[in-house]
Design a protein around this motif. Structure first.
Motif, PDB file in Angstrom:
ATOM      1  N   SER A 172      13.281  -8.203  -2.396  1.00  0.00           N
ATOM      2  CA  SER A 172      12.052  -7.631  -2.946  1.00  0.00           C
ATOM      3  C   SER A 172      11.168  -8.727  -3.497  1.00  0.00           C
ATOM      4  O   SER A 172      11.645  -9.757  -4.005  1.00  0.00           O
ATOM      5  N   ARG A 213       0.957  -6.695  -6.057  1.00  0.00           N
ATOM      6  CA  ARG A 213       1.566  -6.112  -4.861  1.00  0.00           C
ATOM      7  C   ARG A 213       3.083  -6.155  -4.989  1.00  0.00           C
ATOM      8  O   ARG A 213       3.652  -6.932  -5.746  1.00  0.00           O
ATOM      9  N   GLN A 214       3.700  -5.318  -4.190  1.00  0.00           N
ATOM     10  CA  GLN A 214       5.150  -5.226  -4.164  1.00  0.00           C
ATOM     11  C   GLN A 214       5.585  -4.887  -2.749  1.00  0.00           C
ATOM     12  O   GLN A 214       4.987  -4.029  -2.096  1.00  0.00           O
ATOM     13  N   TYR A 215       6.604  -5.586  -2.260  1.00  0.00           N
ATOM     14  CA  TYR A 215       7.200  -5.190  -0.987  1.00  0.00           C
ATOM     15  C   TYR A 215       8.697  -5.442  -1.034  1.00  0.00           C
ATOM     16  O   TYR A 215       9.192  -6.248  -1.829  1.00  0.00           O
ATOM     17  N   TYR A 217       5.776  -1.457   1.392  1.00  0.00           N
ATOM     18  CA  TYR A 217       4.764  -2.380   0.853  1.00  0.00           C
ATOM     19  C   TYR A 217       3.730  -1.560   0.098  1.00  0.00           C
ATOM     20  O   TYR A 217       3.335  -0.470   0.547  1.00  0.00           O
ATOM     21  N   ARG A 218       3.276  -2.076  -1.053  1.00  0.00           N
ATOM     22  CA  ARG A 218       2.221  -1.406  -1.800  1.00  0.00           C
ATOM     23  C   ARG A 218       1.331  -2.437  -2.473  1.00  0.00           C
ATOM     24  O   ARG A 218       1.840  -3.415  -3.049  1.00  0.00           O
ATOM     25  N   GLN A 219       0.036  -2.217  -2.385  1.00  0.00           N
ATOM     26  CA  GLN A 219      -0.961  -3.113  -2.961  1.00  0.00           C
ATOM     27  C   GLN A 219      -1.736  -2.355  -4.037  1.00  0.00           C
ATOM     28  O   GLN A 219      -2.167  -1.215  -3.831  1.00  0.00           O
ATOM     29  N   GLY A 238      -0.073   2.117  -0.014  1.00  0.00           N
ATOM     30  CA  GLY A 238       1.226   1.596   0.374  1.00  0.00           C
ATOM     31  C   GLY A 238       1.927   2.475   1.384  1.00  0.00           C
ATOM     32  O   GLY A 238       1.576   3.647   1.556  1.00  0.00           O
ATOM     33  N   ARG A 281       5.983   3.279   3.326  1.00  0.00           N
ATOM     34  CA  ARG A 281       7.431   3.107   3.363  1.00  0.00           C
ATOM     35  C   ARG A 281       7.963   3.654   4.679  1.00  0.00           C
ATOM     36  O   ARG A 281       7.376   4.568   5.256  1.00  0.00           O
TER      37      ARG A 281
END
Length: 474
Positions: A280, A294-296, A320-322, A335, A337
């Motif tokens: 992650s 952001r997160q992925y 993924y989410r921005q 985002g 999934r």
């Protein structure tokens, strides 16, 4: 001499204008003189070890950078300290050095949380509050009660001990311990735990995209698992984990007859080892309620490692989410999934889909859409109504006398799809079709990571209603 006088002036300006960096105006972009970070001091960490905070900071003593870069660098470090979930507030102060005007010292002032929580548990046993409210007639017998104990920062190293004992509709017993760093380099952590759950009233199948329960006075299902998880944090925002666990499920003969596909071939027990690798990247400004960043992540798991295991299955899951500001008080996020699994024929217990946790198209909170693969796309725009933080000096316990509260108006639109190779097993009408949902809502964010959401949603079936959700990041 001019450079010396200029740095003296900038140092005095910083001392007066930047007592708490998070509340100051930015330093002008033309202030391009080089400065050196002198000492870094930590205040307010009565229990937390200093090296835990310093581990989160990219700035170090002796670093040299341009003055106009400093506010952003310190704000990034402040957010990382807050995201440890160890502190209610964190502020960064700049103090000019008495001996050298080209040196700035950094003071980090934190306010620790209350780390030991022993709370009574009283909650609904259904998948979410809305299912209990609309589908289960608000039946108070479908509740669990007990005690939850969380002791965070036990040794001052951001470790955590959790104990849960629940009774009532679904008895559950859990104990877990985690420590983020076990090596001198502070990169490797470990967590371990066990869980045991029993059911009398049990979900035995999904039918018409709704959960079907079998009610009984006898024990119909027992589930046990134990695990050890190793986590490696190479950099500030990247995490690798390797999870090894043993799972065991025992069914009553009645339940296996009601749904022979529950564990496949009308079996009444399932034991297997599972190995899961996760990666992650998380660079959100606030893990509790992110507005920027952001997160992925990606996760690969093999269920069944030995020839004697009762399951042979695998899945790949990622997302993924921005999060980004639109200007003023406006923010947005988008985002996606996706989950893929094999083989096609799977036990009902391991067949996943949309409808659990946050993997759902909003508007379909009352539905469960099972399948072997699924995709989800979520989008949101929000407007901040207010964001305040009040300190009540008359409250004697410092961990509880600072209360933040923020409110946001939201609008969202989601889409999803579930691929189900055996629709006849669940009589699904939502599987193998594109799902749409949209709505508006109001979010309240307060201390100790609690977020209250009230949404009004319209889905692709033409159904519209209010939904309520309470979330908390432990």
């Amino acid at each position: 001499m001019l450079r010396y006088l200029g740095l003296c002036g900038l140092g005095m300006w910083l001392l007066l204008a930047v007592p708490v960096l998070a509340q100051t105006e930015p330093i002008p972009a033309d202030s391009s003189g080089l400065i050196t970070i002198g000492s870094i001091s930590i205040e307010g960490n009565y229990q937390t070890r200093t090296n835990i905070l310093l581990r989160e900071m990219a700035l170090h003593e002796g670093d040299t950078l341009r003055l106009f870069q400093l506010p952003e660098r310190l704000e990034i470090d402040r957010r990382k300290i807050i995201n440890t979930n160890l502190f209610i507030t964190a502020a960064m102060q700049l103090i000019p050095d008495d001996d050298d005007p080209a040196v700035l010292n950094v003071r980090v002032v934190v306010k620790e949380r209350w780390y030991f929580l022993a709370m009574p548990v009283f909650q609904i046993a259904d998948r979410n509050f809305n299912e209990w409210w609309y589908e289960r007639n608000r039946d108070l017998r479908r509740t669990t009660y007990g005690l939850y104990i969380s002791y965070a920062n036990v040794t001052g190293r951001a470790d955590r001990l959790r104990v849960l004992a629940e009774f009532g509709f679904i008895p559950k017993y859990e104990i877990a311990y985690s420590i983020p760093y076990i090596d001198k380099a502070m990169k490797i952590g470990v967590s371990t735990g066990i869980s045991y759950t029993t059911n009398k009233t049990t979900v035995f199948r999904t039918w018409n995209d709704k959960l079907d329960y079998f009610n009984s006075e006898n024990l119909n299902r027992e589930r046990f698992y134990t695990y050890v998880n190793f986590i490696r944090r190479n950099k500030f925002y990247t995490f690798h984990s390797l999870d090894l666990r043993w799972n065991s499920t025992q069914l009553s003969d009645t339940l296996s007859r009601l749904n022979p596909n529950y564990l496949l071939r009308a079996q009444n027990q399932q034991n297997y080892f599972q190995l899961t690798y996760s990666f992650s990247y998380d660079r959100r400004d606030n893990v509790q309620y992110p507005l920027r960043g952001r997160q992925y992540f990606v996760q690969a798991s093999k269920q069944g490692l030995l020839p004697s295991d009762d399951l042979n299955q695998a899945y790949l899951y990622g997302g993924y989410r921005q999060f980004f500001p639109l200007g003023g008080r406006w923010y947005a996020s988008s985002g996606a999934r996706m989950r893929l699994s094999a083989p096609r024929r799977q036990p009902y217990l391991q067949t996943s889909g949309l409808g659990y946790r946050s993997d759902l198209v909003r508007g379909y909170e009352l539905y469960v859409i099972d399948g072997q693969h699924y995709g989800l796309w979520q989008n949101e725009v929000k407007y901040r109504l207010f964001n305040v933080q009040k300190t009540f000096d008359w409250i004697p316990i410092r961990q509880f006398n600072t209360i933040p509260l923020a409110a946001y108006l939201t609008a969202y639109a989601d889409a999803g799809y579930v691929r189900n190779y055996y629709p006849e097993f669940s009589n699904t009408r939502l599987g193998n079709t594109v799902l749409y949902g949209a709505g508006t809502g109001l979010d309240f964010v307060t201390f100790y990571n609690m977020v209250f959401r009230l949404n009004y949603t319209l889905n692709g079936l033409g159904e519209h209603r209010f939904f309520f959700n309470l979330a908390r990041e432990f």
